[in-house]
Write an enzyme that holds these catalytic residues in place. Structure first.
Site, PDB file in Angstrom:
ATOM      1  N   SER A 124       0.795  -1.219   0.000  1.00 46.88           N
ATOM      2  CA  SER A 124       0.000   0.000   0.000  1.00 46.88           C
ATOM      3  C   SER A 124       0.834   1.279   0.000  1.00 46.88           C
ATOM      4  CB  SER A 124      -0.941  -0.044   1.194  1.00 46.88           C
ATOM      5  OG  SER A 124      -1.917   0.932   1.070  1.00 46.88           O
ATOM      6  N   HIS A 125       0.763   2.059   1.091  1.00 44.92           N
ATOM      7  CA  HIS A 125       1.429   3.356   1.143  1.00 44.92           C
ATOM      8  C   HIS A 125       2.886   3.222   1.601  1.00 44.92           C
ATOM      9  CE1 HIS A 125      -0.328   2.307   4.955  1.00 44.92           C
ATOM     10  NE2 HIS A 125       0.629   3.019   5.532  1.00 44.92           N
ATOM     11  N   ASP A 300      -2.413   6.533  -3.080  1.00 46.35           N
ATOM     12  CA  ASP A 300      -1.267   5.780  -2.565  1.00 46.35           C
ATOM     13  C   ASP A 300      -0.868   4.704  -3.571  1.00 46.35           C
ATOM     14  OD1 ASP A 300      -3.390   4.035  -2.152  1.00 46.35           O
ATOM     15  OD2 ASP A 300      -2.584   3.242  -0.274  1.00 46.35           O
ATOM     16  N   ASP A 302      -1.314   1.503  -3.997  1.00 48.08           N
ATOM     17  CA  ASP A 302      -2.299   0.564  -4.542  1.00 48.08           C
ATOM     18  C   ASP A 302      -3.633   1.241  -4.859  1.00 48.08           C
ATOM     19  OD1 ASP A 302      -2.789   0.921  -1.817  1.00 48.08           O
ATOM     20  OD2 ASP A 302      -3.741  -1.034  -1.602  1.00 48.08           O
ATOM     21  N   ASP A 304      -5.970   2.757  -3.233  1.00 48.18           N
ATOM     22  CA  ASP A 304      -7.196   2.746  -2.435  1.00 48.18           C
ATOM     23  C   ASP A 304      -7.333   4.000  -1.574  1.00 48.18           C
ATOM     24  OD1 ASP A 304      -5.173   1.983  -0.726  1.00 48.18           O
ATOM     25  OD2 ASP A 304      -6.224   0.238   0.098  1.00 48.18           O
ATOM     26  N   ARG A 305      -6.248   4.776  -1.439  1.00 44.01           N
ATOM     27  CA  ARG A 305      -6.346   6.011  -0.664  1.00 44.01           C
ATOM     28  C   ARG A 305      -6.480   7.223  -1.575  1.00 44.01           C
ATOM     29  NH1 ARG A 305      -2.580   5.933   4.627  1.00 44.01           N
ATOM     30  NH2 ARG A 305      -2.927   3.760   5.201  1.00 44.01           N
ATOM     31  N   LYS A 400     -11.610   0.432   0.118  1.00 45.66           N
ATOM     32  CA  LYS A 400     -11.656   1.859  -0.112  1.00 45.66           C
ATOM     33  C   LYS A 400     -11.179   2.122  -1.534  1.00 45.66           C
ATOM     34  CE  LYS A 400      -7.343   2.485   2.519  1.00 45.66           C
ATOM     35  NZ  LYS A 400      -7.159   1.336   3.407  1.00 45.66           N
TER      36      LYS A 400
HETATM   37  C1  VG1 Z   1      -3.409   2.190   8.422  1.00 46.09           C
HETATM   38  C2  VG1 Z   1      -4.569   3.144   8.618  1.00 46.09           C
HETATM   39  C3  VG1 Z   1      -5.894   2.408   8.433  1.00 46.09           C
HETATM   40  C4  VG1 Z   1      -5.908   1.739   7.051  1.00 46.09           C
HETATM   41  C5  VG1 Z   1      -4.689   0.840   6.912  1.00 46.09           C
HETATM   42  C6  VG1 Z   1      -4.581   0.221   5.536  1.00 46.09           C
HETATM   43  O1  VG1 Z   1      -3.467   1.188   9.406  1.00 46.09           O
HETATM   44  O2  VG1 Z   1      -4.515   3.747   9.899  1.00 46.09           O
HETATM   45  O3  VG1 Z   1      -6.940   3.327   8.573  1.00 46.09           O
HETATM   46  O4  VG1 Z   1      -7.078   0.984   6.897  1.00 46.09           O
HETATM   47  O5  VG1 Z   1      -3.498   1.590   7.137  1.00 46.09           O
HETATM   48  O6  VG1 Z   1      -4.506   1.193   4.537  1.00 46.09           O
HETATM   49  P1  VG1 Z   1      -2.557   1.221  10.727  1.00 46.09           P
HETATM   50  O7  VG1 Z   1      -2.866  -0.054  11.459  1.00 46.09           O
HETATM   51  O8  VG1 Z   1      -1.140   1.337  10.263  1.00 46.09           O
HETATM   52  O9  VG1 Z   1      -2.969   2.444  11.472  1.00 46.09           O
HETATM   53  V1  VG1 Z   1      -3.653   0.854   3.111  1.00 46.09           V
HETATM   54  O10 VG1 Z   1      -3.932   2.044   2.080  1.00 46.09           O
HETATM   55  O11 VG1 Z   1      -2.207   0.447   3.768  1.00 46.09           O
HETATM   56  O12 VG1 Z   1      -4.350  -0.633   2.564  1.00 46.09           O
HETATM   57 CO    CO Z   2      -3.471   1.492   0.134  1.00 49.28          CO
END
Ligand code: VG1
Ligand code: CO
Length: 583
Positions: A124-125, A300, A302, A304-305, A400
């Site tokens: 992801s990010h 981000d 992937d 989704d953000r 998302k």
């Molecule tokens: C973070 C965010 C959470 C989000 C998750 C996955 O998790 O706070 O809101 O759903 O990333 O997003 P954490 O446990 O690090 O706070 V992504 O775009 O990484 O799939």
């Molecule tokens: Co993501």
């Protein structure tokens, strides 16, 4: 046709293969260890019911980060050996997380087949490249992330695994060209179907939004637009949708060619990491070269953000979901018949709650992580949901959706300006947000992240905060010693969630301090990092008085920030005098 054999390979467990908030994320150096990926994939197959594996169709793709191509070949060979009938792969192994969800739910193969799940390859990010992160997660038949019952089973399997199945002699499949390759194994036919990464997703977006009205806005000379994919997979969807379908100029896209290492940056759409966009929008330290665009957005890795920006204006994700919910019925055809309900994650601000109350909508507060929204949506209880972490989406899929959020905002702008294209001035992003605050009040909001803190120190800090909660009067004594200009703490606890659909209970989902005037402090440990611990501190304050909704956010929140840092002894525990990222 190529015929393959199945081998059973002995293996031994690895520590730490517990899926976090969104799958298993580790450094590439960990993922490339012999058998590391194999163990996790086999543990996943073993956690699923047999009919979701044998004879089934599964999707394998991701955000294209470093190691994805190798991982895809390994998973194809293991799927073949485990009796999977078909593997669907997006061209070049690329599918955004929301597109995977759409493909599971919507795509029908030439032979009428439907997918029963997907391996999504993304961290992801988190940054990518040989020295950065890789990740893998499994999504289920509804298109959403595997629930905790499954991820717990996967984790349990990783601790006892003794062997995995693989079709070693299956040749690598060319995933750069669309087309089906047929194989034959001991249990019969096996196909790999490489398909266009964008078609299914674009079709779904067309069915949700009024593309014609968005197009009018995007081609209007008065409207200017900029989209930054941060070198992630969103770029291929942005080009197809914003440029080819909706008429935006090619030059409005930046960093829209997916790169294995995201150009060396953090593919994280926030004010810190989306530097180029932030400068262009007039929000950076240096002034932009040209007049900033009216609208800017980023995704981000992937996709989704999303981050939504107006000219010299930042929309907090918590406000964004509230504003989308407040305007959806009028502005977005998919919601024309009304919203079933709305939901947010616990740390997300209560802006959405106020909208729900005003519009008489069902409302849910769930733990962090998109998997908790899925049950509500499957049960028809929720149409729109969001997280403070730049995640917004709806029940069109079970993830998302970064591009969807941008289309939602463009739809609102198109709707507000529909009689206005010849007028003096367009209604801007800032106008919409300021008007929303005037109607519903404003939730000042900020998040402090302390990344890569010593894991033991982070645990101690959290334990200290939980301990403190045993006496509210002690808490209030400490708070008043720090500041006299904040209200009383009226509730202090750890958030616990009972899923209204299946009754499952999730405990320890964040430490909360709730104040009499609606202000909140929330502390959580991240479940997506790959090294050390990340402490997240969420700070929120509600202002109903419309004469006070346009203050500087950091100024408005200063007293609460002070309380949060001193109450938690942040510096004492972590040795950090400042957070890594403020959003
Ligand atoms: C973070 C965010 C959470 C989000 C998750 C996955 O998790 O706070 O809101 O759903 O990333 O997003 P954490 O446990 O690090 O706070 V992504 O775009 O990484 O799939
Ligand atoms: Co993501």
């Amino acid at each position: 046709m190529v015929v393959f054999q199945v081998s059973r390979k002995e293996t031994t467990p690895f520590d730490g293969q517990k899926p976090g908030t969104s799958g298993l994320r580790k450094k590439v150096s960990v993922f490339i260890k012999p058998n590391y990926l194999h163990n996790f994939v086999q543990s996943t197959f073993n956690a699923l019911s047999a009919d979701k594996v044998k004879g089934a169709t599964i999707v394998v793709s991701g955000d294209g980060r470093y190691f994805s191509k190798d991982a895809i070949q390994i998973i194809i060979k293991m799927a073949a050996a485990n009796g999977v009938r078909r593997v669907w792969v997006g061209q070049n192994g690329l599918l955004s997380t929301p597109a995977v969800s759409a493909v599971i739910r919507e795509r029908v193969g030439a032979d009428g087949s439907k997918a029963s799940g997907a391996f999504i390859l993304t961290a992801s990010h988190n940054p990518g490249g040989p020295h950065e992160d890789f990740g893998i997660k499994y999504n289920m038949e509804n298109g959403g992330p595997a629930p905790e019952t499954i991820t717990d089973k996967i984790y349990a399997n990783t601790k006892t695994i003794k062997e995995y199945l693989i079709a070693e002699d299956l040749p690598d499949v060319d995933i750069s060209a669309v087309g089906v390759t047929h194989f034959n194994g001991p249990e019969g036919d096996f196909d790999v179907d490489v398909f266009d990464s964008t078609n299914d997703y674009v079709k779904l977006m067309r069915a949700i939004f009024d593309f014609e009205s968005i197009r009018k806005l995007l081609v209007s000379p008065k409207f200017t637009f900029c989209y930054d994919a941060l070198n992630g997979v969103a770029g291929i969807y942005a080009k197809r949708i914003f440029v080819e379908e909706l008429g935006a100029k090619e030059s409005s896209l930046i960093n829209c060619i997916p790169k294995e290492d995201f150009g060396g940056g953090h593919p994280d759409p926030n004010l810190t990491y989306a530097k180029e966009l932030v400068t262009r929008m007039g929000l950076g330290k240096s002034s932009p070269q040209d007049e900033p665009p009216e609208f800017g957005a980023a995704a981000d890795g992937d996709a989704d953000r999303n981050m939504i920006l107006g000219k010299r204006f930042f929309v907090t994700p918590s406000d964004s979901v509230a504003i989308i919910a407040a305007n959806a019925v009028e502005a977005i055809p998919y919601f024309a018949s009304g919203l079933k309900g709305v939901a947010r994650s616990m740390p997300t601000s209560a802006a959405l709650d106020v909208v729900a109350k005003n519009l008489g909508l069902k409302f849910f507060e769930v733990p962090t992580g998109w998997k908790f929204f899925g049950n509500l949506m499957d049960a028809g209880l929720c149409s729109i949901c969001g997280e403070e972490s730049f995640g917004t989406g709806s029940d069109h899929i079970r993830e998302k959706d970064g591009i969807w959020a941008v289309l939602a905002w463009l739809s609102i702008l198109a709707y507000k300006n529909k009689n206005n294209f010849n007028g003096e001035k367009l209604v801007t992003v800032e106008d919409i947000v300021v008007q929303h605050w005037a109607t519903y009040g404003r939730h000042y909001y900020t998040r402090y992240d302390y990344e890569n803190v010593d894991a033991a120190a982070a645990k101690e800090l959290m334990a200290y905060l939980v301990n403190l909660q045993s006496s509210l009067s002690d808490v209030n004594k400490i708070v008043k010693e720090i500041r006299t200009d904040v209200s009383n703490v009226v509730q202090a606890d750890e958030f616990e969630y009972k899923d209204p659909v299946d009754g499952s209970i999730s405990k320890h989902q964040g430490i909360r301090y709730l104040f009499e005037d609606g202000s909140r402090l929330v502390f959580r440990l991240s479940g997506t990092g790959s090294e050390g611990a990340t402490i997240r501190l969420y700070i929120e304050q509600y202002e109903k008085d419309s004469s006070k909704t346009q203050r500087n956010s950091q100024e408005a929140l200063a007293p609460l920030v002070d309380v949060a840092l001193k109450l938690s002894k942040m510096q004492e525990f972590t040795g950090r005098s400042a957070p890594t990222v403020i959003t």
